[in-house]
Structures are given as structure tokens and as C-alpha cells.
Design a protein around this motif. Structure first.
Motif, PDB file in Angstrom:
ATOM      1  N   SER A 135     -43.653 -56.182 -97.739  1.00 20.41           N
ATOM      2  CA  SER A 135     -44.318 -57.150 -98.425  1.00 20.41           C
ATOM      3  C   SER A 135     -43.595 -58.537 -98.236  1.00 20.41           C
ATOM      4  N   ASP A 136     -42.347 -58.358 -97.779  1.00 18.04           N
ATOM      5  CA  ASP A 136     -41.558 -59.558 -97.704  1.00 18.04           C
ATOM      6  C   ASP A 136     -41.936 -60.156 -96.393  1.00 18.04           C
ATOM      7  N   ARG A 171     -48.773 -63.704 -93.050  1.00 14.29           N
ATOM      8  CA  ARG A 171     -49.010 -64.131 -94.374  1.00 14.29           C
ATOM      9  C   ARG A 171     -50.345 -64.938 -94.269  1.00 14.29           C
ATOM     10  N   SER A 173     -52.063 -65.777 -97.313  1.00 15.95           N
ATOM     11  CA  SER A 173     -51.930 -66.406 -98.624  1.00 15.95           C
ATOM     12  C   SER A 173     -51.102 -65.793 -99.525  1.00 15.95           C
ATOM     13  N   GLY A 174     -50.804 -66.546-100.579  1.00 18.38           N
ATOM     14  CA  GLY A 174     -49.904 -65.814-101.622  1.00 18.38           C
ATOM     15  C   GLY A 174     -48.209 -66.338-101.181  1.00 18.38           C
ATOM     16  N   GLY A 175     -47.418 -65.972-102.134  1.00 11.14           N
ATOM     17  CA  GLY A 175     -45.788 -66.170-101.853  1.00 11.14           C
ATOM     18  C   GLY A 175     -45.361 -65.077-101.062  1.00 11.14           C
ATOM     19  N   GLN A 176     -44.190 -65.294-100.554  1.00  7.48           N
ATOM     20  CA  GLN A 176     -43.236 -64.677 -99.766  1.00  7.48           C
ATOM     21  C   GLN A 176     -43.234 -63.277 -99.998  1.00  7.48           C
ATOM     22  N   HIS A 177     -43.184 -62.563-101.436  1.00  7.21           N
ATOM     23  CA  HIS A 177     -43.259 -61.167-101.648  1.00  7.21           C
ATOM     24  C   HIS A 177     -44.369 -60.535-102.214  1.00  7.21           C
ATOM     25  N   ASP A 178     -45.599 -61.284-102.265  1.00  4.09           N
ATOM     26  CA  ASP A 178     -46.657 -60.881-102.948  1.00  4.09           C
ATOM     27  C   ASP A 178     -47.185 -59.799-101.851  1.00  4.09           C
ATOM     28  N   CYS A 179     -47.830 -58.769-102.697  1.00  4.95           N
ATOM     29  CA  CYS A 179     -48.523 -57.735-102.033  1.00  4.95           C
ATOM     30  C   CYS A 179     -50.116 -58.242-101.275  1.00  4.95           C
ATOM     31  N   GLU A 180     -50.536 -58.984-101.851  1.00  2.00           N
ATOM     32  CA  GLU A 180     -51.818 -59.422-101.553  1.00  2.00           C
ATOM     33  C   GLU A 180     -51.698 -60.682-100.574  1.00  2.00           C
ATOM     34  N   GLY A 181     -52.691 -61.187 -99.528  1.00  4.43           N
ATOM     35  CA  GLY A 181     -52.541 -62.100 -98.847  1.00  4.43           C
ATOM     36  C   GLY A 181     -51.819 -61.491 -97.473  1.00  4.43           C
TER      37      GLY A 181
END
Length: 375
Positions: A135-136, A171, A173-181
Motif C-alpha cells: 500500500s506504500d 494512487r 486518492s488518499g495518503g501514501q500508505h492508505d489501503c484505499e485509493g
């Protein structure tokens, strides 16, 4: 319990084994590694003709059933022969993403081309900073009308230099480590703004660094739903990890047997070194590690088949145990061969390098030990 292969699986194993013995000796492999592509396109066409490229896919997708046990039958033989053709990267990993995440139209087009041997794929998921965290992801895709604009850098893309199309985890959407997006995009490798730098890895395979600079990708090239790709990626990576474990088991058997044969002919103090009890104990340890590795491989394959392809704990157990076995068997083989064991001219050194590399693909031994403990 009866762990013997079915009649069809025995035929499949025999088919691959005969190819390795008759057409894939060490000298031929060495020439392939030194070629421009790093593998034989003729061999790839042969894989398609013999139906091996259909093995990873279900009957619904036009394949031979897609069972995990069928897959390890092929991969064990490929491990014994140190096969460098991108079966894992293109058919198992990338093909698995298509089978698990694509719509019906994409499946019909891409899987058929892949099984016919007319399409090379690569999955670009790892990044320089991501280590083993799926997820990163910092590679971004920004929606612009009917297209995405992609920017970022993907590292160690297996088969990346030979692929016709790239499956890229981006990616949206979301931040660098978010599982969603996290979204999957299918990108033509020759698209403007795609820059590939291919190289040979230490084990004789090929990979590439791939950079995306304002690459325009049609929305129609999205594989699956936007922002929901991580579960599909995790499931597909687990299946590829099983295939890799099977390759390691095949390579371990080969290097173990070669070591035993070597100790019967290498003499020291006027007798074969295989007569020394201390070395016999070490070879017994090698055999024990191989047998345990093969047992846990079968367990993981059966778990995948009975759980609809989702068995993360079993996969991590196998990768952790087989990683430890690969380390011991590979290192002992080099030790027992002595200085000749690390020369390019001897195939043992190439088995050792492949086993060492496998320990770190799709998560290291330590990573999978922690993952197993966490489930």
C-alpha cells in the motif's frame, strides 16, 4: 493422506520435465541470459503451444482450470531447470491481476492473447521506498476528463523491459500508505512519457526501472474499480508467492542432488569427501530441509484451492519456511563444493543465486514470519 499428483498433473509434469532435459541445458540457458531479451521468444511460443500458459487460468477464462496444485507442478520443474522465461511475471502475476480484477471484455482480449503467447505483461507495483508494503504508493494518477495523468517511479519491475503492456498500481486518492485509493491501470509500454531502463538481475532474470512523466491513460484502461485495487493485488501477489516457493523447492532438489553426486567424486586424503561423516550429516540436513519445504508447499497450495485463492496465513507460512530452507540448502551446497561452487561456469552457483534472490521476492523470510504471526 494421498499427496500424489493426478494423472493429468503427472502428464503436465512429464511434459515440462522432458522440455528441460532435452531443450534447456545449462549452456543453452547461459546463451539466453546473454541475449538482448534475456529469454527465448521461441520457447515462449512453445509454452503457448504446449498449453503451459493456460495453466494459471480457470476454465471460465479459457484456461486449464487454474488450480494452485497445477501451478506448482509447472513451477517446480521450472525451478529444476532454472528457466528464465517470464512465466511468473507475465502469466502468473500480471495474468492473475487480469483474471481477478478485469471486466469481461478486458479478460477476453488480454487473457487470450497471453495464452496464445502473443502478449508480454509486467506488473509495476514496487517503488524505491515501499520495501514490502503493497500500500506504500506515491505514483499518482489524476483524473483529467476521459483520461488519467500518471506520474511516478516504479522499481524492479519483473519483465518490465520486454513487456508490451504494463499493469501499474497508482494512487488516485488518499495518503501514501492508505489501503484505499489504489487503482490498477493498463498502460501501453510505448506510450509517450513512459521511460524504461532494463537490466539483468543477479539471478539471470530481467527487470526494469519504469518512470512515468505526464503519461495519458484512457479511463477505459482502468482494471477494476477506482481506488479498490489493493485486495486484488494482495490475492494475486500471494498466488505468485506460492509459484515462487514452488520454483525454490524445485531448485533446492536439484542443487541438493548435484551436491550429493559431487561429494561422491571429489576426493580428499585419498577418499571421496562423501565418506566423511560430518559432511554426510550436513547433506542429511539439506535433504530434511528440502522435504519440509516441499511439504509446506503442498499445504499452502491445497489451502489456496479450498479457500477460493485466499489463504494469506498459509502463504506466509510457506514463504517463511521455504526461505529458511533455501538459505541453508544453497549455502551448504556452496560450502560442500568449495571454491568451484561460486564460479560462473558451474550451474550450482546459478542455483544458489536464484535461491538467494527468491528469499526476497514478494516479502523476505522475516517479513512473512511477522505476517504469519499477525494473522
Amino acid at each position: 493422506m494421498d499427496f500424489s499428483y493426478s494423472e493429468e498433473q503427472q502428464m503436465l509434469q512429464s511434459s515440462v520435465s522432458k522440455f528441460i532435459q532435452q531443450d534447456y541445458d545449462f549452456d543453452r540457458r547461459s546463451k539466453l541470459i546473454d541475449s538482448d531479451t534475456g529469454f527465448s521468444e521461441d520457447n515462449w511460443k512453445l509454452f503457448a503451444e504446449l498449453g503451459w500458459l493456460m495453466v494459471p487460468f480457470s476454465a471460465e477464462d479459457g484456461g486449464l482450470g487454474g488450480s494452485a496444485v497445477d501451478l506448482i507442478v509447472v513451477m517446480e520443474e521450472f525451478g529444476r531447470g532454472l528457466v528464465v522465461e517470464p512465466f511468473l511475471a507475465s502469466a502468473v502475476l500480471s495474468g492473475g491481476l487480469i483474471a481477478n480484477g478485469a471486466n469481461e471484455a478486458q479478460k477476453r482480449e488480454l487473457i487470450s492473447l497471453l495464452m496464445e503467447g502473443n502478449l508480454q505483461l509486467a506488473f509495476a507495483f514496487a517503488e524505491p521506498q515501499s520495501r514490502f508494503n503493497l500500500s506504500d504508493i506515491t505514483t499518482k494518477a489524476v483524473r483529467n476528463g476521459d483520461s488519467y495523468v500518471v506520474n511516478g517511479h516504479k522499481a524492479v519491475v519483473l519483465n518490465g523491459s520486454a513487456a508490451d503492456k504494463l499493469l501499474v498500481a497508482v494512487r488516485t486518492s488518499g495518503g501514501q500508505h492508505d489501503c484505499e485509493g489504489i487503482t490498477l491501470l493498463l498502460i501501453d509500454a510505448n506510450t509517450e512519457g513512459v521511460h524504461r531502463q532494463g537490466y539483468a538481475t543477479v539471478d539471470g532474470h530481467r527487470a526494469a526501472e519504469v518512470k512515468f512523466n505526464n503519461v495519458m491513460v484512457p479511463v477505459a484502461n482502468r482494471v477494476g474499480e477506482e481506488g479498490a485495487a489493493l485486495p486484488v493485488i494482495e490475492q494475486t501477489i500471494d498466488r505468485a508467492t506460492l509459484a515462487l516457493c514452488a520454483e525454490a523447492v524445485g531448485a533446492m532438489e536439484k542443487i541438493y542432488r548435484k551436491t550429493v553426486e559431487y561429494t561422491k567424486t571429489r576426493e580428499q586424503f585419498g577418499v571421496p569427501i562423501g565418506k566423511f561423516q560430518a559432511l554426510q550429516h550436513r547433506m542429511v540436513d539439506m535433504f530434511t530441509e528440502y522435504e519440509q519445504a516441499r511439504s509446506i508447499l503442498l499445504m499452502a497450495a491445497l489451502q489456496l484451492d479450498v479457500n477460493n485463492g485466499v489463504a494469506p496465513k498459509a502463504i506466509s507460512a510457506a514463504k517463511s519456511r521455504i526461505g529458511k530452507a533455501a538459505r541453508l540448502v544453497g549455502q551448504e551446497a556452496i560450502q560442500l563444493h568449495g571454491g568451484i561452487g561460486v564460479t560462473e561456469e558451474l550451474d550450482v552457483s546459478h542455483y544458489f543465486k536464484r535461491l538467494t534472490t527468491i528469499q526476497y521476492y514478494f516479502g523476505s523470510t522475516d517479513y512473512h514470519t511477522r505476517r504469519f504471526a499477525g494473522h
